[in-house]
Motif scaffolding. Structure first.
Motif, PDB file in Angstrom:
ATOM      1  N   THR A 163       0.994  -1.140   0.019  1.00  0.00           N
ATOM      2  CA  THR A 163      -0.190   0.159   0.039  1.00  0.00           C
ATOM      3  C   THR A 163       0.893   1.051  -0.185  1.00  0.00           C
ATOM      4  O   THR A 163       2.039   1.084   0.672  1.00  0.00           O
ATOM      5  CB  THR A 163      -1.086  -0.112   1.234  1.00  0.00           C
ATOM      6  N   LEU A 164       0.357   2.363  -0.681  1.00  0.00           N
ATOM      7  CA  LEU A 164       0.996   3.496  -0.606  1.00  0.00           C
ATOM      8  C   LEU A 164       0.198   4.671   0.399  1.00  0.00           C
ATOM      9  O   LEU A 164      -0.910   4.453   0.372  1.00  0.00           O
ATOM     10  CB  LEU A 164       0.966   4.226  -2.143  1.00  0.00           C
ATOM     11  N   SER A 165       1.018   5.419   1.058  1.00  0.00           N
ATOM     12  CA  SER A 165       0.212   6.386   1.734  1.00  0.00           C
ATOM     13  C   SER A 165      -0.408   7.315   0.970  1.00  0.00           C
ATOM     14  O   SER A 165      -1.462   8.160   1.321  1.00  0.00           O
ATOM     15  CB  SER A 165       1.264   7.507   2.420  1.00  0.00           C
ATOM     16  N   LYS A 166      -0.110   7.579  -0.500  1.00  0.00           N
ATOM     17  CA  LYS A 166      -1.082   8.352  -1.191  1.00  0.00           C
ATOM     18  C   LYS A 166      -0.556   7.995  -2.686  1.00  0.00           C
ATOM     19  O   LYS A 166       0.419   7.758  -2.898  1.00  0.00           O
ATOM     20  CB  LYS A 166      -0.545  10.028  -0.938  1.00  0.00           C
ATOM     21  N   ALA A 167      -1.656   8.353  -3.685  1.00  0.00           N
ATOM     22  CA  ALA A 167      -1.237   7.879  -5.039  1.00  0.00           C
ATOM     23  C   ALA A 167      -0.474   9.005  -5.693  1.00  0.00           C
ATOM     24  O   ALA A 167      -0.127  10.042  -5.007  1.00  0.00           O
ATOM     25  CB  ALA A 167      -2.615   8.050  -5.951  1.00  0.00           C
ATOM     26  N   THR A 168       0.413   8.495  -6.494  1.00  0.00           N
ATOM     27  CA  THR A 168       1.473   9.405  -7.096  1.00  0.00           C
ATOM     28  C   THR A 168       1.081   9.610  -8.853  1.00  0.00           C
ATOM     29  O   THR A 168       0.459   8.854  -9.261  1.00  0.00           O
ATOM     30  CB  THR A 168       2.860   9.205  -7.098  1.00  0.00           C
ATOM     31  N   THR A 169       1.855  10.368  -9.409  1.00  0.00           N
ATOM     32  CA  THR A 169       1.887  10.607 -10.765  1.00  0.00           C
ATOM     33  C   THR A 169       2.718   9.880 -11.558  1.00  0.00           C
ATOM     34  O   THR A 169       2.758   9.768 -12.725  1.00  0.00           O
ATOM     35  CB  THR A 169       1.960  12.086 -11.169  1.00  0.00           C
ATOM     36  N   VAL A 170       3.617   8.936 -10.887  1.00  0.00           N
ATOM     37  CA  VAL A 170       4.525   8.030 -11.863  1.00  0.00           C
ATOM     38  C   VAL A 170       4.110   6.621 -10.937  1.00  0.00           C
ATOM     39  O   VAL A 170       3.853   6.311  -9.683  1.00  0.00           O
ATOM     40  CB  VAL A 170       5.865   8.293 -11.517  1.00  0.00           C
ATOM     41  N   PRO A 171       4.321   5.606 -11.581  1.00  0.00           N
ATOM     42  CA  PRO A 171       4.343   4.153 -11.056  1.00  0.00           C
ATOM     43  C   PRO A 171       5.592   3.913  -9.994  1.00  0.00           C
ATOM     44  O   PRO A 171       6.539   4.570  -9.930  1.00  0.00           O
ATOM     45  CB  PRO A 171       4.752   3.128 -12.049  1.00  0.00           C
ATOM     46  N   VAL A 172       4.976   3.161  -8.917  1.00  0.00           N
ATOM     47  CA  VAL A 172       5.862   2.981  -7.760  1.00  0.00           C
ATOM     48  C   VAL A 172       6.177   1.322  -7.712  1.00  0.00           C
ATOM     49  O   VAL A 172       5.265   0.628  -7.831  1.00  0.00           O
ATOM     50  CB  VAL A 172       5.074   3.115  -6.327  1.00  0.00           C
ATOM     51  N   VAL A 173       7.543   1.161  -7.887  1.00  0.00           N
ATOM     52  CA  VAL A 173       7.916  -0.360  -7.905  1.00  0.00           C
ATOM     53  C   VAL A 173       8.516  -0.815  -6.773  1.00  0.00           C
ATOM     54  O   VAL A 173       9.560  -0.104  -6.167  1.00  0.00           O
ATOM     55  CB  VAL A 173       9.058  -0.539  -9.238  1.00  0.00           C
ATOM     56  N   VAL A 174       7.991  -1.931  -5.958  1.00  0.00           N
ATOM     57  CA  VAL A 174       8.414  -2.403  -4.761  1.00  0.00           C
ATOM     58  C   VAL A 174       8.911  -3.750  -4.946  1.00  0.00           C
ATOM     59  O   VAL A 174       8.235  -4.559  -5.805  1.00  0.00           O
ATOM     60  CB  VAL A 174       7.265  -2.398  -3.772  1.00  0.00           C
ATOM     61  N   PRO A 219       6.732 -19.579  10.775  1.00  0.00           N
ATOM     62  CA  PRO A 219       6.490 -18.065  10.198  1.00  0.00           C
ATOM     63  C   PRO A 219       7.336 -17.902   8.675  1.00  0.00           C
ATOM     64  O   PRO A 219       8.652 -18.276   8.803  1.00  0.00           O
ATOM     65  CB  PRO A 219       7.096 -17.321  11.166  1.00  0.00           C
ATOM     66  N   VAL A 220       6.641 -17.367   7.913  1.00  0.00           N
ATOM     67  CA  VAL A 220       7.293 -16.787   6.746  1.00  0.00           C
ATOM     68  C   VAL A 220       7.376 -15.215   6.606  1.00  0.00           C
ATOM     69  O   VAL A 220       6.526 -14.694   6.708  1.00  0.00           O
ATOM     70  CB  VAL A 220       6.692 -17.432   5.425  1.00  0.00           C
ATOM     71  N   THR A 221       8.716 -14.626   6.775  1.00  0.00           N
ATOM     72  CA  THR A 221       8.562 -13.309   6.694  1.00  0.00           C
ATOM     73  C   THR A 221       9.180 -12.475   5.742  1.00  0.00           C
ATOM     74  O   THR A 221      10.118 -13.022   4.884  1.00  0.00           O
ATOM     75  CB  THR A 221       9.610 -12.925   7.921  1.00  0.00           C
ATOM     76  N   LEU A 222       8.405 -11.822   4.915  1.00  0.00           N
ATOM     77  CA  LEU A 222       8.569 -11.098   3.752  1.00  0.00           C
ATOM     78  C   LEU A 222       8.874  -9.531   3.978  1.00  0.00           C
ATOM     79  O   LEU A 222       8.243  -8.856   4.909  1.00  0.00           O
ATOM     80  CB  LEU A 222       7.430 -11.058   2.690  1.00  0.00           C
ATOM     81  N   LYS A 223       9.768  -9.179   3.467  1.00  0.00           N
ATOM     82  CA  LYS A 223      10.325  -7.785   3.707  1.00  0.00           C
ATOM     83  C   LYS A 223      10.544  -6.932   2.282  1.00  0.00           C
ATOM     84  O   LYS A 223      10.806  -7.505   1.337  1.00  0.00           O
ATOM     85  CB  LYS A 223      11.434  -7.652   4.603  1.00  0.00           C
ATOM     86  N   ILE A 224      10.573  -5.373   2.559  1.00  0.00           N
ATOM     87  CA  ILE A 224      10.952  -4.622   1.255  1.00  0.00           C
ATOM     88  C   ILE A 224      12.118  -4.657   1.088  1.00  0.00           C
ATOM     89  O   ILE A 224      13.082  -4.328   2.185  1.00  0.00           O
ATOM     90  CB  ILE A 224      10.310  -3.180   1.617  1.00  0.00           C
ATOM     91  N   ALA A 225      12.620  -4.932  -0.069  1.00  0.00           N
ATOM     92  CA  ALA A 225      14.208  -4.861  -0.498  1.00  0.00           C
ATOM     93  C   ALA A 225      14.463  -3.694  -0.941  1.00  0.00           C
ATOM     94  O   ALA A 225      15.745  -3.000  -0.601  1.00  0.00           O
ATOM     95  CB  ALA A 225      14.371  -5.911  -1.322  1.00  0.00           C
ATOM     96  N   SER A 226      13.470  -3.047  -1.890  1.00  0.00           N
ATOM     97  CA  SER A 226      13.778  -1.663  -2.426  1.00  0.00           C
ATOM     98  C   SER A 226      12.680  -1.058  -2.790  1.00  0.00           C
ATOM     99  O   SER A 226      11.513  -1.874  -2.967  1.00  0.00           O
ATOM    100  CB  SER A 226      14.878  -1.851  -3.592  1.00  0.00           C
ATOM    101  N   VAL A 227      12.670   0.228  -2.822  1.00  0.00           N
ATOM    102  CA  VAL A 227      11.325   0.988  -3.479  1.00  0.00           C
ATOM    103  C   VAL A 227      12.029   2.092  -4.691  1.00  0.00           C
ATOM    104  O   VAL A 227      12.835   2.749  -4.393  1.00  0.00           O
ATOM    105  CB  VAL A 227      10.731   1.866  -2.494  1.00  0.00           C
ATOM    106  N   GLU A 228      11.429   2.124  -5.637  1.00  0.00           N
ATOM    107  CA  GLU A 228      11.411   2.933  -6.642  1.00  0.00           C
ATOM    108  C   GLU A 228      10.001   3.975  -6.555  1.00  0.00           C
ATOM    109  O   GLU A 228       9.025   3.540  -6.647  1.00  0.00           O
ATOM    110  CB  GLU A 228      11.527   2.472  -8.192  1.00  0.00           C
ATOM    111  N   ASN A 229      10.648   5.293  -6.567  1.00  0.00           N
ATOM    112  CA  ASN A 229       9.521   6.297  -6.452  1.00  0.00           C
ATOM    113  C   ASN A 229       8.857   6.427  -5.326  1.00  0.00           C
ATOM    114  O   ASN A 229       7.505   6.646  -5.198  1.00  0.00           O
ATOM    115  CB  ASN A 229       8.684   6.282  -7.697  1.00  0.00           C
TER     116      ASN A 229
END
Length: 467
Positions: A163-174, A219-229
């Motif tokens: 989820t994003l805190s707010k929509a943006t004008t460019v794609p967000v790649v997670v 347990p299986v833990t998934l985490k954010i490795a990187s975020v673009e934009n």
């Protein structure tokens, strides 16, 4: 006349002394250094800039400079900033540097500026360079957080949302990755794109159930490795539990479609020579509160007397509880290993109740074994009739036109003491018109060289117990 020259000389001397004294007084405004302000031209990627207070000369005492917000330049838009409002240039030093941090919370993309001025100075004169301007070219980046189902469902899948805190004008790649501390593996799309104008994306995560797994929580833990934009928010990782075995939801209503769940375990008659053929299929399932039993058998009709036994090893331990020494009144040969049956409960009733199947509670028939471990079941049975109702045990069934009967049973784990991670169960129906001779049995072994082979009772591992 002498007095006149004396007075003049005295005045000149006093004026000279005063002049020398003023030259040595550091508090004299004329002798104070000049203070100026400068800063980085722009905030860096971390929204931080350096601001420097500079003296024109060394001072013999600390110089205290007070800063304040100033008006931005024409055509610029102000961005709030945080910084120390009082800066001290230590005696003997000519400068001091502080950090200025732009406050971009809620800011839209665009060009901004922060202006900071010297409001006052103690121990220095304010010079011409009394205002500093720091520019900010800002592209809004939303906060990215993860949310997911708490556990994998029976199909081994769970839903994960980015989820994003707010929509943006460019794609967000997670990009996601599995934490190495995870106790199980999972398959999922590791690069997720949230299109411009949207605030979330959802994916399936499929757990890999390890071979030879024992009951437990993995347990299986998934985490954010990187975020673009965008940038990783407060929920950078999320845990999804593999609760094994999977819980199965069965509704005991005479509709048997829910027994098609892939996590239901089943037993049928083996190929080859089989002695007792009425029982065709046995299925077991469970969730945190109930154990479910399904049986499918040949039934000539409701005019046929059909006594029934169900053996229950509630603690899953074949070394505790009773044994059954003979399968029926005419055959002194046990249904299962007569050293390791381990029955805590013995259910005996007639399957037929007039023109329908018994509901398993209205007429009683549940017995608890309270004798010595390994002894015959009939040495220590207590009839529990009158102590339970349909919330403890309940059954529903139907007979089709091909004389195949189907019954499903629900057993309350708390009442039966099925609180561990395993239960063992077997079912047997009999011919009441023929001295209650065995008619069907599951599980059951083949007859080899004239003797029926003993197999174990049906057993399943259970999901975590719930009150």
């Amino acid at each position: 006349m002498k007095n006149f020259f004396y007075i003049i000389a005295t005045l000149v001397l006093a004026l000279g002394i005063l002049t020398v004294s003023c030259e040595k007084d550091p508090d004299n405004i004329e002798n104070q250094p000049t203070v100026s302000i400068s800063a980085d031209e722009s905030f860096d990627a971390e929204k931080t800039a350096k601001l420097t207070i500079t003296l024109s000369a060394v001072s013999g005492k600390d110089v205290e400079v007070r800063l304040a917000k100033a008006d931005v330049q024409s055509g610029k838009t102000n961005v709030p900033a945080t910084y120390d409002k009082k800066v001290t240039v230590a005696a003997g030093k000519t400068s001091a540097t502080i950090d200025v941090e732009a406050d971009v919370l809620g800011l839209k993309s665009g060009d901004y500026q922060t202006a900071i001025k010297i409001e006052s100075a103690e121990g220095a004169k304010i010079g011409e360079k009394a205002v500093a301007y720091i520019n900010l070219s800002y592209a809004f980046k939303p906060e990215v957080n993860l949310y997911a189902d708490p556990s994998f469902a029976g199909d081994k899948k769970a839903k994960l949302k980015v989820t994003l805190s707010k929509a943006t004008t460019v794609p967000v790649v997670v990009t996601l990755e599995t934490d190495p501390q995870s106790k199980a593996e999972a398959e999922y799309e590791n690069k997720i794109t949230i299109p411009a104008g949207q605030t979330q994306a959802e994916i399936d995560v499929t757990v890999k159930v390890p071979a030879n797994i024992v009951p437990g929580i993995y347990p299986v833990t998934l985490k954010i490795a990187s975020v673009e934009n965008g940038f990783a928010g407060t929920v950078k990782s999320i845990k999804i539990d593999l609760l094994y075995p999977f819980a199965v939801a069965i509704t005991v209503d005479g509709d048997f479609d829910d027994w098609k769940d892939p996590n239901v375990q089943s037993w049928s008659l083996p190929e080859g020579d089989v002695l007792y053929q009425s029982m065709k299929n046995l299925k077991l399932a469970a969730n945190g509160k109930y154990v479910f039993v399904y049986m499918e058998f040949y039934d000539p009709g409701f005019d046929f007397n059909m006594p029934f036994d169900m053996y229950v090893d509630a603690d899953g331990d074949p070394n505790t509880g009773a044994i059954v020494a003979a399968i029926d009144n005419d055959t002194y040969y046990p249904p299962y290993d007569d050293k390791h049956m381990g029955l805590e409960y013995y259910i005996e009733l007639g399957l037929h109740d007039g023109d329908h199947y018994n509901d398993f509670y209205s007429w009683g028939g549940v017995y608890k074994y309270e004798g010595e471990h390994g002894a015959n079941v009939f040495s220590g049975l207590r009839n529990l009739g009158g102590t339970y109702d349909g919330s403890v045990i309940f059954a529903a069934g139907s007979l089709d036109t091909q004389n195949i009967g189907r019954i499903e049973i629900q057993m309350l784990r708390s009442w039966f003491g099925i609180k561990g991670n395993k239960v063992r169960i077997a079912v047997k129906n009999m011919n009441g018109a023929d001295n209650w001779s065995a008619y069907g049995l599951l599980p059951q072994g083949n007859v080899v060289n004239g003797e029926r082979q003993l197999v174990d009772m049906a057993s399943i591992y259970l999901p975590a117990y719930q009150e």
